[in-house]
Design a protein around this motif. Structure first.
Motif, PDB file in Angstrom:
ATOM      1  N   LEU A 121      57.916  91.994  21.363  1.00 30.52           N
ATOM      2  CA  LEU A 121      57.571  90.751  22.490  1.00 30.52           C
ATOM      3  C   LEU A 121      58.521  90.631  23.908  1.00 30.52           C
ATOM      4  CD1 LEU A 121      56.470  87.973  19.666  1.00 30.52           C
ATOM      5  CD2 LEU A 121      54.878  89.416  21.653  1.00 30.52           C
ATOM      6  N   GLY A 122      59.469  90.974  23.283  1.00 32.08           N
ATOM      7  CA  GLY A 122      60.682  90.206  24.797  1.00 32.08           C
ATOM      8  C   GLY A 122      60.793  91.821  25.139  1.00 32.08           C
ATOM      9  N   ALA A 123      60.149  93.084  25.304  1.00 31.46           N
ATOM     10  CA  ALA A 123      59.444  94.034  25.781  1.00 31.46           C
ATOM     11  C   ALA A 123      58.730  93.696  26.709  1.00 31.46           C
ATOM     12  CB  ALA A 123      59.672  95.022  25.439  1.00 31.46           C
ATOM     13  N   LYS A 124      57.805  93.030  26.142  1.00 29.26           N
ATOM     14  CA  LYS A 124      56.185  92.798  26.818  1.00 29.26           C
ATOM     15  C   LYS A 124      56.139  91.749  27.762  1.00 29.26           C
ATOM     16  CE  LYS A 124      51.599  91.649  25.181  1.00 29.26           C
ATOM     17  NZ  LYS A 124      51.482  92.778  26.148  1.00 29.26           N
ATOM     18  N   VAL A 125      57.417  90.953  27.919  1.00 30.51           N
ATOM     19  CA  VAL A 125      57.435  89.765  28.384  1.00 30.51           C
ATOM     20  C   VAL A 125      57.934  90.175  30.191  1.00 30.51           C
ATOM     21  CG1 VAL A 125      59.187  87.523  29.745  1.00 30.51           C
ATOM     22  CG2 VAL A 125      57.982  87.677  27.680  1.00 30.51           C
ATOM     23  N   VAL A 126      59.469  91.529  29.817  1.00 33.24           N
ATOM     24  CA  VAL A 126      60.028  92.231  30.752  1.00 33.24           C
ATOM     25  C   VAL A 126      58.518  92.976  31.994  1.00 33.24           C
ATOM     26  CG1 VAL A 126      61.637  93.848  31.602  1.00 33.24           C
ATOM     27  CG2 VAL A 126      62.082  91.734  29.886  1.00 33.24           C
ATOM     28  N   GLY A 127      57.736  93.796  30.989  1.00 28.56           N
ATOM     29  CA  GLY A 127      56.613  94.817  31.328  1.00 28.56           C
ATOM     30  C   GLY A 127      55.953  94.041  31.931  1.00 28.56           C
ATOM     31  N   LEU A 128      55.746  92.312  31.744  1.00 28.69           N
ATOM     32  CA  LEU A 128      54.321  92.073  32.167  1.00 28.69           C
ATOM     33  C   LEU A 128      54.807  90.973  33.357  1.00 28.69           C
ATOM     34  CD1 LEU A 128      51.560  90.779  31.935  1.00 28.69           C
ATOM     35  CD2 LEU A 128      52.665  89.593  30.121  1.00 28.69           C
ATOM     36  N   ALA A 129      55.891  90.695  33.641  1.00 33.10           N
ATOM     37  CA  ALA A 129      56.601  90.492  34.591  1.00 33.10           C
ATOM     38  C   ALA A 129      56.986  91.249  36.093  1.00 33.10           C
ATOM     39  CB  ALA A 129      58.306  90.038  34.764  1.00 33.10           C
ATOM     40  N   VAL A 130      57.320  92.276  35.623  1.00 37.72           N
ATOM     41  CA  VAL A 130      57.235  94.278  37.001  1.00 37.72           C
ATOM     42  C   VAL A 130      55.443  93.763  36.984  1.00 37.72           C
ATOM     43  CG1 VAL A 130      58.069  96.007  37.150  1.00 37.72           C
ATOM     44  CG2 VAL A 130      58.984  94.518  35.831  1.00 37.72           C
ATOM     45  N   ALA A 131      54.377  93.925  35.780  1.00 38.43           N
ATOM     46  CA  ALA A 131      53.446  94.012  36.609  1.00 38.43           C
ATOM     47  C   ALA A 131      52.620  93.347  37.089  1.00 38.43           C
ATOM     48  CB  ALA A 131      52.754  94.066  35.136  1.00 38.43           C
ATOM     49  N   THR A 132      53.065  91.954  37.057  1.00 36.26           N
ATOM     50  CA  THR A 132      52.439  90.117  37.673  1.00 36.26           C
ATOM     51  C   THR A 132      53.329  90.805  38.879  1.00 36.26           C
ATOM     52  OG1 THR A 132      52.747  88.952  35.686  1.00 36.26           O
ATOM     53  CG2 THR A 132      52.975  88.064  37.719  1.00 36.26           C
ATOM     54  N   VAL A 133      53.966  91.041  39.174  1.00 28.32           N
ATOM     55  CA  VAL A 133      54.569  90.970  40.714  1.00 28.32           C
ATOM     56  C   VAL A 133      53.636  92.442  41.306  1.00 28.32           C
ATOM     57  CG1 VAL A 133      56.471  91.708  42.798  1.00 28.32           C
ATOM     58  CG2 VAL A 133      57.160  89.997  39.957  1.00 28.32           C
TER      59      VAL A 133
END
Length: 189
Positions: A121-133
């Motif tokens: 879930l933590g890795a998903k948060v980081v990946g999601l943040a980068v993908a969101t930008v």
């Protein structure tokens, strides 16, 4: 035709408009994040799927819900003349965002060995943040294009007196006449 300083928005106005867009993008995105994480959690815990498969399934479902929010709420005033083009670009850029998010998750799980559900879930948060930008800038730039600013007809005070022969004056007058014709044709459509 040159624009005047009064007709172009100031930097403060542009930032204020961008701030509102970022907030709305965040609201739609947050609803997509909730859908994404719920589906991801159900897939890894309920269906016992692998983390990358769970991430892809969750992201695809979130992409579908986000499109509805972006098209019909955030970017409803944007050009929708070519829905096929818009949906194609949306899916392409969403797919790239999904690859970014899945890549970060895969790196975390298979390279760094962070494979507990909470680490995933933590890795998903980081990946999601980068993908969101990435998604924000690609959606607003290429997918949901802004409608062109309407051209205003020159007022009588702005129309110069008939030129007496200099090339610059004649060119300026021709430019104004052309702009007035374009406005007249745009109104007729």
């Amino acid at each position: 035709m040159a624009t005047t300083a009064a007709s172009s928005p100031s930097l403060v106005q542009k930032l204020r408009g961008l701030t509102g867009e970022v907030v709305k993008f965040g609201i739609v995105g947050l609803s997509g994040v909730v859908v994404n994480f719920l589906v991801f959690w159900v897939c890894i815990n309920g269906f016992h799927l692998a983390s990358l498969r769970s991430n892809i399934a969750a992201t695809l479902i979130a992409i579908a819900t986000n499109y509805l929010g972006y098209r019909y709420w955030l970017y409803r005033d944007r050009d929708a003349a070519s829905r096929k083009r818009e949906i194609t670009l949306f899916l392409v850029y969403s797919g790239i965002g999904m690859l970014i998010e899945t890549g970060v998750l895969g790196l975390s799980v298979y390279v760094l060995g962070l494979d507990s559900h909470y680490e995933q879930l933590g890795a998903k948060v980081v990946g999601l943040a980068v993908a969101t930008v990435f998604r924000f800038f690609s959606y607003r730039t290429w997918v949901f294009k802004a409608l062109p600013e309407p051209v205003q007809a020159p007022t009588a005070a702005e129309v110069p007196a008939p030129a007496t022969g200099t090339g610059h004056e004649l060119a300026a007058q021709a430019e104004l006449m052309l702009a007035a014709e374009q406005i007249r044709y745009a109104k007729a459509e």
